[in-house]
Design a protein around this motif. Structure first.
Motif, mmCIF file in Angstrom:
data_model
loop_
_atom_site.group_PDB
_atom_site.id
_atom_site.type_symbol
_atom_site.label_atom_id
_atom_site.label_comp_id
_atom_site.label_asym_id
_atom_site.label_seq_id
_atom_site.Cartn_x
_atom_site.Cartn_y
_atom_site.Cartn_z
ATOM 1 N N ASP A 96 -12.531 5.762 -3.807
ATOM 2 C CA ASP A 96 -12.024 6.291 -5.074
ATOM 3 C C ASP A 96 -12.850 5.709 -6.224
ATOM 4 O O ASP A 96 -13.093 4.490 -6.281
ATOM 5 N N LEU A 97 -13.309 6.592 -7.119
ATOM 6 C CA LEU A 97 -14.098 6.148 -8.269
ATOM 7 C C LEU A 97 -13.170 5.463 -9.278
ATOM 8 O O LEU A 97 -12.102 6.000 -9.619
ATOM 9 N N ASP A 98 -13.623 4.333 -9.775
ATOM 10 C CA ASP A 98 -12.798 3.542 -10.693
ATOM 11 C C ASP A 98 -12.836 4.114 -12.106
ATOM 12 O O ASP A 98 -13.916 4.467 -12.623
ATOM 13 N N ASP B 234 -5.271 4.045 3.202
ATOM 14 C CA ASP B 234 -4.732 4.223 1.841
ATOM 15 C C ASP B 234 -4.154 2.916 1.297
ATOM 16 O O ASP B 234 -4.340 2.576 0.108
ATOM 17 N N GLU B 235 -3.450 2.182 2.118
ATOM 18 C CA GLU B 235 -2.876 0.911 1.686
ATOM 19 C C GLU B 235 -3.974 -0.092 1.350
ATOM 20 O O GLU B 235 -3.856 -0.870 0.373
ATOM 21 N N ALA B 236 -5.055 -0.073 2.136
ATOM 22 C CA ALA B 236 -6.174 -0.967 1.834
ATOM 23 C C ALA B 236 -6.811 -0.586 0.500
ATOM 24 O O ALA B 236 -7.215 -1.465 -0.293
ATOM 25 N N LEU B 237 -6.925 0.729 0.226
ATOM 26 C CA LEU B 237 -7.473 1.177 -1.064
ATOM 27 C C LEU B 237 -6.559 0.731 -2.208
ATOM 28 O O LEU B 237 -7.039 0.301 -3.278
ATOM 29 N N LYS C 194 -7.604 -1.554 -5.479
ATOM 30 C CA LYS C 194 -7.404 -1.142 -6.856
ATOM 31 C C LYS C 194 -6.660 -2.236 -7.636
ATOM 32 O O LYS C 194 -7.010 -2.562 -8.783
ATOM 33 N N HIS C 195 -5.632 -2.768 -7.041
ATOM 34 C CA HIS C 195 -4.816 -3.748 -7.747
ATOM 35 C C HIS C 195 -5.452 -5.142 -7.746
ATOM 36 O O HIS C 195 -5.002 -6.032 -8.476
#
Length: 329
Positions: free
Chosen positions: A204-206, A311-314, A318-319
């Motif tokens: 996912d692009l930040d 997804d959870e790793a992504l 992010k956080h």
């Protein structure tokens, strides 16, 4: 009497005289020939026993045979000759037919012939028109067939294009969500069956919404296309599946690849994106990655479970501050 009228009369008298002379010669020659044949036949049998009695018997035999031969000659030759002569005389005495110039058809027959000729001309004209119509119809059918074939080819091309669009992201050219879901189910079942490796990375692009708002939609679309190009360069195997899930989110499915190998490739991908300095070599667009990998030592119950782990790793990446790669537990 003129010469022309006398000639047929002389000819008519000559034919009976010739037949009579022929009958006389046959009447004399046949008995003599028969007598000679009988004499030779009697002599071959041993000669005459009593001259007087032999002569009488021979005479009667010659007469009977001669009469029989003359009768056969009369029936088989002379009578047909006589009928033939009579036919020739009748043909010679027939009146001379009219010449074509003198022969004029009756008025009723001429009208009937005209009607028949007119009907034949009309029939020929109708046949010619029907032949022309048939040729035009064949040409039209040929054109319609060509148009139908072209339409069929166009329809097949449209169907292929629609099928491709149904499985391809229009902006980046990568696989779309539908194609990725099918590939994930297929490769997960294969990895379970073969007890192989399967890595799944969600990218996912930040801060892409702010990037898009600041630089504009066109620049944002160009940035998404650049990221898709980087993914295609890094994941070139036939078994690799790279897709755009929507917006600024991408996914990479890597059959036969474990956690450590996939981590190295994805870190290199993040470095390549930073080196591009999007947009136009001046920015600092970064990428967050969540990575999960299935193996015999670390199995997942389903393809959805593997996707959820990535997804959870992504989410953790992010956080944790973005611009990083996080591994699933």
């Amino acid at each position: 009497m003129s010469t022309d009228s006398a000639a047929p009369s002389l000819h008519e008298d000559a034919m009976p005289r010739r037949l009579g002379s022929l009958r006389l010669r046959l009447g004399l020659g046949v008995p003599l020939l028969t007598c000679a044949i009988v004499a030779v036949f009697e002599w071959s049998l041993g000669g005459f026993v009593v001259p007087a009695e032999g002569m009488a018997r021979t005479a009667w035999l010659v007469l009977l045979l001669s009469a029989a031969q003359l009768l056969l000659i009369e029936m088989l030759m002379l009578r047909p000759l006589r009928r033939l002569a009579a036919g020739c005389e009748a043909m010679e005495s027939a009146p001379v037919p009219l010449t074509p110039e003198d022969a004029t058809p009756a008025p009723g027959l001429a009208a009937e012939l005209d009607r028949i000729g007119h009907a034949m001309r009309r029939a020929r004209g109708s046949l010619w028109q029907q032949d022309q119509h048939a040729r035009e119809l064949r040409r039209e059918l040929t054109q319609q067939r060509l148009l139908l074939e072209q339409a069929q080819l166009a329809l097949e091309a449209n169907q292929r294009e629609l099928a491709s669009l149904a499985r391809t992201d229009a902006l980046t050219g990568l696989a779309n969500q539908r194609a990725f879901d099918e590939a994930l189910r297929r490769e997960f079942k294969r990895a379970q069956r073969q007890r192989g490796l399967l890595a799944l990375a969600v990218l996912d692009l930040d801060e892409f919404k702010a990037f898009n708002h600041h630089h504009g939609t066109a620049v944002g679309d160009a940035a998404l296309q650049s990221v898709a190009g980087l993914l295609n360069e890094r994941f070139k195997r036939d078994t690799d599946v790279v897709a755009r899930l929507g917006g600024e989110e991408f996914v990479a499915l890597l059959p036969g690849v474990g956690m450590a190998e996939a981590q190295g490739v994805l870190e290199q991908l993040r470095d390549d994106l930073r080196a591009l300095r999007l947009p136009q070599g001046e920015g600092h667009l970064t990428l967050s990655v969540g990575l999960a990998a299935a193996s015999p030592a670390h199995p997942y119950l389903s393809a959805q479970a593997l996707m959820q782990a990535a997804d959870e790793a992504l989410y953790i990446a992010k956080h944790a501050g973005r611009d990083r790669l996080s591994l699933a537990a």
